[in-house]
Write a protein that holds these residues in place. Structure first.
Motif, PDB file in Angstrom:
ATOM      1  N   ALA A  63       0.847  -1.199   0.000  1.00 19.06           N
ATOM      2  CA  ALA A  63       0.000   0.000   0.000  1.00 19.06           C
ATOM      3  C   ALA A  63       0.880   1.246   0.000  1.00 19.06           C
ATOM      4  CB  ALA A  63      -0.923  -0.008   1.211  1.00 19.06           C
ATOM      5  N   ASN A  81      -4.055   3.705  12.499  1.00 15.19           N
ATOM      6  CA  ASN A  81      -2.811   3.206  13.065  1.00 15.19           C
ATOM      7  C   ASN A  81      -2.126   4.447  13.657  1.00 15.19           C
ATOM      8  OD1 ASN A  81      -0.211   2.331  13.530  1.00 15.19           O
ATOM      9  ND2 ASN A  81       0.304   1.991  11.379  1.00 15.19           N
ATOM     10  N   ARG A  84       5.353  -7.797  -0.330  1.00 15.53           N
ATOM     11  CA  ARG A  84       5.063  -6.416  -0.738  1.00 15.53           C
ATOM     12  C   ARG A  84       3.970  -6.344  -1.788  1.00 15.53           C
ATOM     13  NH1 ARG A  84       5.042  -4.350   2.338  1.00 15.53           N
ATOM     14  NH2 ARG A  84       5.430  -2.241   1.639  1.00 15.53           N
ATOM     15  N   CYS A 101      -7.136   7.497   7.892  1.00 17.29           N
ATOM     16  CA  CYS A 101      -6.685   6.134   8.189  1.00 17.29           C
ATOM     17  C   CYS A 101      -7.775   5.494   9.043  1.00 17.29           C
ATOM     18  CB  CYS A 101      -5.357   6.212   8.943  1.00 17.29           C
ATOM     19  SG  CYS A 101      -4.535   4.640   9.123  1.00 17.29           S
ATOM     20  N   ALA A 110      -5.987  -0.366   5.617  1.00 12.64           N
ATOM     21  CA  ALA A 110      -4.984  -1.414   5.749  1.00 12.64           C
ATOM     22  C   ALA A 110      -5.402  -2.490   6.762  1.00 12.64           C
ATOM     23  CB  ALA A 110      -3.643  -0.800   6.162  1.00 12.64           C
ATOM     24  N   TYR A 111      -6.199  -2.086   7.750  1.00 14.55           N
ATOM     25  CA  TYR A 111      -6.594  -3.032   8.812  1.00 14.55           C
ATOM     26  C   TYR A 111      -8.076  -3.408   8.736  1.00 14.55           C
ATOM     27  CZ  TYR A 111      -2.042  -1.639  10.451  1.00 14.55           C
ATOM     28  OH  TYR A 111      -0.700  -1.400  10.512  1.00 14.55           O
ATOM     29  N   LYS A 154      -1.140  -7.223   6.151  1.00 18.61           N
ATOM     30  CA  LYS A 154      -1.602  -7.302   7.531  1.00 18.61           C
ATOM     31  C   LYS A 154      -2.385  -8.601   7.752  1.00 18.61           C
ATOM     32  CE  LYS A 154       0.358  -3.333   7.957  1.00 18.61           C
ATOM     33  NZ  LYS A 154       1.640  -3.224   8.648  1.00 18.61           N
ATOM     34  N   TYR A 161       2.005   9.102   4.523  1.00 12.18           N
ATOM     35  CA  TYR A 161       1.340  10.157   3.735  1.00 12.18           C
ATOM     36  C   TYR A 161       2.133  11.455   3.869  1.00 12.18           C
ATOM     37  CZ  TYR A 161      -2.300   7.081   5.762  1.00 12.18           C
ATOM     38  OH  TYR A 161      -2.986   6.018   6.266  1.00 12.18           O
ATOM     39  N   PHE A 177      -0.407   7.039  10.673  1.00 10.82           N
ATOM     40  CA  PHE A 177       0.604   6.439   9.813  1.00 10.82           C
ATOM     41  C   PHE A 177       1.384   7.553   9.097  1.00 10.82           C
ATOM     42  CE2 PHE A 177       1.448   3.938   5.778  1.00 10.82           C
ATOM     43  CZ  PHE A 177       2.390   3.111   6.368  1.00 10.82           C
TER      44      PHE A 177
END
Ligand SMILES: Cc1ncc(COP(=O)(O)O)c(C=O)c1O
Lengths: 369, 439
Positions: free
Chosen positions: A99, A171, A239, A167, A200-201, A231, A127, A124
């Motif tokens: 990501a 995170n 990756r 996000c 992402a989660y 994750k 960015y 996170f």
């Protein structure tokens, strides 16, 4: 002129001022330096169960001949399968080398010098990093009670704002906006800027009110959703991650994407991961048990904590987090210090097997002495 | 914050005495333009004259010297930059160490010494190919005698934010009347200067205020180098002692320096309200003045995860470092080097960073040479005779040549006091000259 002076002149100011991220060293090096016999990495929010059985099988049977040829440059089969699963078209997906890479695609596609992006101060970092080393302004809205604060973010918008990064869940705090909150935010932002929803989660969240960004893409042309196989799917080492948006938006972003950046093995493993249901269930079960265990133990230690969604928690320590890091490393426990996330005094711990969490609690008890 | 004069001008001249007037009048006009008063400008012009003449003596008339003048509102910075190629670098020691060969003339007072007395700080920096002499002259600011005045006690919720002009002045007063002199920076006697320092971003500030604007506390910090932030405070209004305000001020600072280039945050003169549990105690340093001595702990914290390192040091440093690293839980593999009789330069060069106002000198190694013992001794004698009693030596363990000075330092009554993790290319060991030896 010495090479140093030459470089000084060549480098743009915003690159000169940027501090490169230094990743941690390989386990063997760390164990030697810290004098520990084994190392539990609880710093990168990986899945302690690893990849699913389906993914492992696909990796084992990967045809070695394929290593000599370029992979599918646009992850053709993976995008097909994602389209089928999520009821979309293939061209609504763009796959990247994690990501992290798609963050760079989006920023490159929409921003030029003078533009800004908006995100939270305690989230996170990538960015903010990509924006800064690309010469763009990163505007940061403070969190409110560990949550993204929509009003503070809206207040930062100006003519030059191109992208807003949310996000969800966040995170490192694990907080999330529910569907109605997110929709109200989209309404306020309007159609003139890109909103990135980093999910992402997402696969860890079971709460019914959690907004499924991929479904919402149909409602908002300016919404871009990130997902990753690092994750829940346990493929961080390969990756691979992706974004999803409406077709025109994806076509625009595709212009700045580097083809062939996603290797064939990653594509094969990701494709297989999507066929597993057990893996997600088992991982969620482990997260639940371990979080319950940690809550009890942290309360016994009188430590404050922030437990939300995702495979991580934050713990507040009555000491410097970076000192705690080194003390825990000597016991073979690698956590993430939160000073860099602007939460000084906190550590973030990735949730793992119960016995490892037990070791962590022992470690915390030791450093509190 | 009001706008102050800032900017940069450059002059490149041959190191030829016929350009002396060009250099001095250029610096004079630049420093006036950047807001220095006439008295300060005159001092700076004398310093330029001394240095230019000295450089002309050791350089060829065809060599060039770049002279930069920076104005930053509260001070003017002057830099001489020139190629170090083919120069006898011994001339850049503050003091001269005579040798037997007779090929190097020792004058009592070098131009550099005279220049250093004319300015507020003076230092020599070296890169691979260039040397930079850096002189700083501060603007004149009236000294304010801070008076204890009755202020309302802060009440209710407190908000922490960057200080405005009046808030900053109020902070200098509140800190000066409530804390010992050692806990408050010298600059707080000159609130106008503090305001100017903040308005150009040199100094960063935080104040805690209640809803009606009453000051409850504050903290100031600045970048000491690329990698190190230093701070003074936190200062807390007497009514707020014992609350969490000091921790909140420290957290505010840490959140602001996170995600910058800085790797560490340190205070060598913290206030009595510092929440020490949030820091690591690096050990103590002394402050000598008027025959008295005061011992102060240095508090520090890293901002990032230190994954360990290898340091190569002189054998005489091993015990000290092993103990420090153990105390600080720093993963360091200690290698040693020793002198195996290989050929070394005959003459060492030290840079002296002189902070006259605060009576502090920081010696930094430029070149190691066989005369290190004599050179250090000559520096100490000269500085002590000049009334400068707090002499430190910074050894960056990232440079092997730095480490070679260790035995010569110990021989000259210097003691390694603290190790600042990753404050240079690697860890920085701070030695201090302890007059009379054992302490
Ligand atoms: C919120 C968030 N987004 C994106 C990423 C990047 O993931 P990837 O491994 O796919 O590059 C991470 C990884 O930690 C993350 O936490």
């Amino acid at each position: 002129m010495s090479p140093f002076w030459r470089l000084e002149r060549l480098l743009p100011e915003y690159v000169k001022n940027f501090e490169a991220y230094i990743p941690s060293r390989p386990d063997a090096e760390l164990m030697k330096l810290f004098g520990c016999a084994r190392l539990h990495r609880l710093n990168n929010n990986e899945n302690p169960l690893g990849p699913s059985e389906e993914a492992k099988k696909a990796i084992h049977s990967f045809d070695l001949k394929k290593v000599a040829t370029y992979p599918s440059g646009d992850s053709f089969y993976l995008r097909n399968r994602l389209a089928q699963l999520f009821h979309k078209t293939r061209d609504q997906f763009l796959v990247g080398n994690g990501a992290n890479e798609v963050i760079a695609f989006v920023i490159k596609a929409f921003c030029e010098q003078g533009d800004n992006i908006i995100t939270a101060d305690k989230t996170f970092a990538v960015y903010e990093w990509v924006a800064k080393f690309s010469g763009l302004e990163a505007r940061m809205a403070p969190l409110n009670n560990f949550e993204f604060d929509e009003q503070r973010m809206l207040d930062l918008i100006d003519k030059k704002t191109k992208i807003i990064f949310v996000c969800n869940p966040n995170n490192p705090t694990g907080t999330f906006w529910n569907v109605s909150r997110f929709k109200a935010f989209m309404q306020s932002v309007g159609p003139d800027r890109i909103v990135v929803l980093d999910e992402a989660y997402a696969e860890f969240v079971e709460d019914e009110s959690y907004p499924d960004g991929i479904r919402l893409v149909e409602e908002y042309d300016n919404l871009v959703v990130f997902r990753t196989f690092s994750k829940m799917y346990g493929l961080a080492g390969l990756r691979i991650g992706y974004l999803c948006a409406n077709e025109q938006t994806v076509n625009a972003i595709r212009k700045t994407c580097v083809v062939y950046s996603v290797n064939g093995l990653a594509q094969t493993a990701a494709l297989a991961s999507l066929e597993s249901n057990d893996h997600v269930r088992q991982t969620r079960e482990l997260m639940k048990q371990a979080k319950y265990f940690l809550k009890e133990q942290l309360e016994e230690l009188s430590l404050d904590y922030v437990i939300g969604e995702g495979n991580f928690i934050m713990v507040k320590l009555p000491m410097s987090d970076t000192l705690a890091y080194r003390m825990l490393m000597k016991r073979g426990l690698m956590v993430r210090t939160m000073s860099g996330f602007r939460f000084p005094g906190y550590i973030r711990v990735s949730i793992s097997h119960l016995d490892v969490m037990g070791e962590l609690v022992d470690g915390l008890r030791f450093i509190l002495k | 914050m009001p706008k102050v004069e800032s900017g940069k001008v450059e002059l490149v001249a041959n190191s030829d005495l016929s350009f002396l007037r060009v250099a001095t009048s250029y610096v004079e006009s630049a420093s006036l333009a950047f807001g220095l008063g006439e008295t300060e400008t005159l001092s700076l012009t004398i310093a330029v004259e001394e240095i230019f003449v000295q450089l002309c003596k050791i350089m060829l008339p065809t060599d060039t010297i770049r002279i930069n003048v920076f104005g930053s509102g509260f001070e003017v910075v002057l830099e001489f930059i020139f190629s170090s190629h083919d120069l006898d670098l011994r001339s850049f020691n503050m003091v001269c160490v005579p040798d037997d060969s007779g090929d190097f003339e020792c004058n009592d007072e070098t131009g550099m010494i005279i220049a250093s007395r004319m300015v507020d700080s003076f230092s020599l920096e070296s890169s691979e190919s260039h040397l930079k002499l850096k002189l700083v002259k501060e603007k004149y600011y009236p000294e304010i005698e801070h008076l204890s005045v009755v202020t309302p006690a802060p009440s209710g919720a407190l908000d922490i934010r960057e200080a405005g002009v009046d808030e900053l002045k109020e902070l200098t007063r509140m800190a000066s009347v409530n804390y010992t002199q050692a806990a408050v920076p010298e600059s707080f006697k000159f609130p106008g200067k503090v305001v100017d320092m903040a308005s150009v971003g040199y100094l960063k500030t935080a104040v805690a205020k209640d809803n009606s604007g009453v000051l409850a506390g504050g903290l100031v910090w600045k970048s000491e180098s690329d990698k190190l932030v230093t701070f003074r405070g936190p200062y807390v209004a007497p009514e707020c002692r014992g609350t969490d305000i000091a921790s909140r001020l420290v957290d505010y600072m840490l959140e602001h320096v996170a995600r910058t280039n800085a790797l560490g945050v340190m205070s060598t003169w913290p206030s009595s309200d510092l929440p020490t549990q949030m820091f690591e105690n690096l050990g103590s340093q002394f402050f000598f003045e008027d025959g008295r001595q005061q011992e102060v702990n240095a508090y520090f914290r890293l901002l990032n995860e230190d994954d360990g390192n290898v340091v190569t040091v002189h054998p005489c440093m091993v015990d000290f470092l092993r103990e420090k690293y153990l105390d600080l839980f720093l993963a360091r593999h200690i290698d040693t080097f020793s002198d195996s009789g290989e050929t070394r330069a005959a003459h060492s060069v030290l840079s002296a960073f002189i902070l006259r106002m605060s009576n502090r000198i920081i010696l930094r190694p430029v070149i190691y040479g066989r005369d290190a013992v004599e050179n250090i001794k000559a520096h100490v004698n000269f500085l002590m005779a000049d009334g400068l009693t707090n002499i430190f030596f910074q050894m960056d363990l990232g440079f092997a040549d730095n480490g070679r000075f260790a035995p010569a330092l110990i021989h000259n009554s210097f003691q390694p006091r603290i190790v600042v993790p990753m404050a240079g290319k690697s860890d920085m060991v701070i030695f201090q000259y302890i007059p009379g030896g054992d302490h």
